[in-house]
Motif scaffolding. Structure first.
Motif, PDB file in Angstrom:
ATOM      1  N   SER A  25       0.841  -1.198   0.000  1.00  0.00           N
ATOM      2  CA  SER A  25       0.000   0.000   0.000  1.00  0.00           C
ATOM      3  C   SER A  25       0.869   1.238   0.000  1.00  0.00           C
ATOM      4  CB  SER A  25      -0.897   0.052   1.226  1.00  0.00           C
ATOM      5  OG  SER A  25      -1.626  -1.115   1.366  1.00  0.00           O
ATOM      6  N   ALA A  26       1.952   1.193   0.770  1.00  0.00           N
ATOM      7  CA  ALA A  26       2.835   2.357   0.866  1.00  0.00           C
ATOM      8  C   ALA A  26       3.405   2.684  -0.516  1.00  0.00           C
ATOM      9  CB  ALA A  26       3.950   2.081   1.862  1.00  0.00           C
ATOM     10  N   MET A  27       3.813   1.650  -1.244  1.00  0.00           N
ATOM     11  CA  MET A  27       4.375   1.885  -2.575  1.00  0.00           C
ATOM     12  C   MET A  27       3.289   2.401  -3.527  1.00  0.00           C
ATOM     13  SD  MET A  27       6.970   2.046  -4.478  1.00  0.00           S
ATOM     14  CE  MET A  27       8.407   1.290  -3.737  1.00  0.00           C
TER      15      MET A  27
ATOM     16  N   ALA B  89       4.678   2.034 -14.437  1.00  0.00           N
ATOM     17  CA  ALA B  89       5.917   1.837 -13.694  1.00  0.00           C
ATOM     18  C   ALA B  89       5.796   0.703 -12.678  1.00  0.00           C
ATOM     19  CB  ALA B  89       6.301   3.126 -12.981  1.00  0.00           C
ATOM     20  N   ARG B  90       4.575   0.479 -12.187  1.00  0.00           N
ATOM     21  CA  ARG B  90       4.381  -0.596 -11.218  1.00  0.00           C
ATOM     22  C   ARG B  90       4.615  -1.968 -11.835  1.00  0.00           C
ATOM     23  NH1 ARG B  90      -0.871   1.798  -8.200  1.00  0.00           N
ATOM     24  NH2 ARG B  90      -0.548   3.496  -9.650  1.00  0.00           N
ATOM     25  N   ALA B  94       7.116  -5.053 -10.752  1.00  0.00           N
ATOM     26  CA  ALA B  94       6.735  -6.462 -10.632  1.00  0.00           C
ATOM     27  C   ALA B  94       7.678  -7.351 -11.448  1.00  0.00           C
ATOM     28  CB  ALA B  94       5.290  -6.650 -11.086  1.00  0.00           C
ATOM     29  N   MET B  95       7.980  -6.936 -12.680  1.00  0.00           N
ATOM     30  CA  MET B  95       8.858  -7.729 -13.546  1.00  0.00           C
ATOM     31  C   MET B  95      10.269  -7.799 -12.973  1.00  0.00           C
ATOM     32  SD  MET B  95       7.408  -9.008 -16.298  1.00  0.00           S
ATOM     33  CE  MET B  95       8.776  -9.273 -17.439  1.00  0.00           C
ATOM     34  N   GLU B  96      10.751  -6.684 -12.443  1.00  0.00           N
ATOM     35  CA  GLU B  96      12.117  -6.653 -11.922  1.00  0.00           C
ATOM     36  C   GLU B  96      12.286  -7.570 -10.714  1.00  0.00           C
ATOM     37  OE1 GLU B  96      15.241  -4.732 -12.989  1.00  0.00           O
ATOM     38  OE2 GLU B  96      13.969  -5.587 -14.544  1.00  0.00           O
ATOM     39  N   HIS B 106       9.571  -0.665 -21.844  1.00  0.00           N
ATOM     40  CA  HIS B 106       8.967   0.543 -22.399  1.00  0.00           C
ATOM     41  C   HIS B 106       7.619   0.714 -21.701  1.00  0.00           C
ATOM     42  CE1 HIS B 106       8.837   3.803 -25.279  1.00  0.00           C
ATOM     43  NE2 HIS B 106       7.534   3.652 -25.189  1.00  0.00           N
ATOM     44  N   VAL B 107       7.449   1.855 -21.044  1.00  0.00           N
ATOM     45  CA  VAL B 107       6.237   2.082 -20.262  1.00  0.00           C
ATOM     46  C   VAL B 107       5.246   2.910 -21.073  1.00  0.00           C
ATOM     47  CG1 VAL B 107       5.304   2.993 -18.096  1.00  0.00           C
ATOM     48  CG2 VAL B 107       7.609   2.002 -18.137  1.00  0.00           C
ATOM     49  N   LEU B 108       4.057   2.345 -21.303  1.00  0.00           N
ATOM     50  CA  LEU B 108       3.050   3.016 -22.144  1.00  0.00           C
ATOM     51  C   LEU B 108       2.293   4.123 -21.405  1.00  0.00           C
ATOM     52  CD1 LEU B 108       1.403  -0.061 -23.912  1.00  0.00           C
ATOM     53  CD2 LEU B 108       3.080   1.531 -24.872  1.00  0.00           C
ATOM     54  N   HIS B 109       2.220   4.012 -20.099  1.00  0.00           N
ATOM     55  CA  HIS B 109       1.434   4.938 -19.264  1.00  0.00           C
ATOM     56  C   HIS B 109      -0.049   4.868 -19.618  1.00  0.00           C
ATOM     57  CE1 HIS B 109       4.760   6.784 -17.110  1.00  0.00           C
ATOM     58  NE2 HIS B 109       5.441   6.571 -18.201  1.00  0.00           N
ATOM     59  N   GLY B 110      -0.545   3.649 -19.662  1.00  0.00           N
ATOM     60  CA  GLY B 110      -1.958   3.431 -19.934  1.00  0.00           C
ATOM     61  C   GLY B 110      -2.143   2.319 -20.953  1.00  0.00           C
ATOM     62  N   LEU B 111      -3.408   2.009 -21.234  1.00  0.00           N
ATOM     63  CA  LEU B 111      -3.744   0.993 -22.223  1.00  0.00           C
ATOM     64  C   LEU B 111      -4.803   1.583 -23.148  1.00  0.00           C
ATOM     65  CD1 LEU B 111      -4.118  -2.146 -19.900  1.00  0.00           C
ATOM     66  CD2 LEU B 111      -2.196  -1.626 -21.425  1.00  0.00           C
TER      67      LEU B 111
END
Lengths: 201, 201
Positions: A25-27, B89-90, B94-96, B106-111
């Protein structure tokens, strides 16, 4: 990755210090701050400092307030001969939601708990005795509305022994089955107390 | 009562603006701020401003960073011919955590979501095409790791149609039963996809 974005993990760490906020939640909240408008983020930061700076304890009831005396203690229309003793400011919030209670409060800021090393002198009990002792504002009844837990009961017992000799009526909230609850899910102790406290309808 | 403590309800309101924070949690967190040391509260306020000020998008992968170029794009040891496309970015976070992936992101910032009025040009797709077009850093494969939802699928389809003609291999994460899950609780579509993607052991 998060550890790479130092200022983000630092912010998440700050959120994580708040009660009941887990790591995930913090993140999530830290990410969410990034999505705020710049001005909103500034307002948020200022609100933290403001709250911390302005809020102090009411010198009478020890509840949190940002005025000199809290609005409940200052309210002439409330019954100052009736005091509801609670653990913390959140309990006042819960009681006030009922809108039926017209007395005042006294916030202990904790419960007696020998297990956690919390003794009566660490709570705002002296301040309560001062109120009971004040000849200008006689107190008729004190409702001890601490939680129905071991600590809450111990605190209620302690207060009762302390206050009864001073000629004050000490009462406790009724135990029973919560309204709207299913009997099937009530624990035995609650059911036993509900049975004990049964009333004619 | 809370409305009486203006600075407290103001703070709770700020917490309530964060994603996934309900009214009760917001109030609990506001109370919790009051229990912080004065210095801690100041650090908290500063962390909000710092995060907001320092974090921007990496000019290459569009992920959040507080450096000029994010540490993943700047890392010579990662495979820059492999790009994992994610929603936010989240998802990178998760992947990392898997620690197995050694490509870039590459982060799309939405779908893409016509229902919510989000069209491809509102996402960081142009920036992805620029990367694919860069003759100095050829791209071999793009893994579209958007969520297995309607929007995630639509976005994957769109990217696949756009990128395949450019000679890039476009892949998708495997569907299947989550490791450790009970088949009994898996939905039919997941089970169907898991069956479809079955492998010899």
């Amino acid at each position: 990755m998060a550890e790479y974005i130092e200022s983000l993990s630092l912010l998440a760490e700050k959120f994580g210090r708040l009660e009941g906020v887990g790591k995930k939640s913090a993140m999530r909240m830290a990410f969410s701050v990034l999505e705020l408008e710049h001005e909103e983020a500034e307002d948020f930061a200022r609100a933290i400092l403001d709250a911390k700076e302005k809020i102090h304890l009411c010198p009478i009831c020890q509840n949190l307030t940002d005025r000199e005396i809290c609005p409940i203690c200052a309210d002439e229309n409330r019954d100052h001969a009736l005091i509801c003793v609670v653990r913390d400011a959140r309990a006042v919030l819960a009681m006030e939601k009922v809108r039926e209670y017209r007395g005042t409060y006294h916030v202990l800021h904790g419960l007696i708990s020998p297990m956690n090393g919390i003794s009566p002198d660490q709570l705002k009990i002296k301040e309560l005795l001062l109120r009971v002792d004040d000849p200008e504002h006689p107190v008729d009844e004190i409702i001890v509305a601490t939680n129905p837990t071991v600590e809450g009961e111990a605190t209620a017992m302690y207060l009762s022994k302390l206050l009864r000799p001073l000629g004050v009526q000490v009462t406790r909230l009724a135990y029973g089955v919560p309204v709207g609850a299913d009997l099937e899910y009530a624990d035995e102790i609650t059911l036993f107390r509900a049975l004990e406290g049964r009333r004619e309808v």
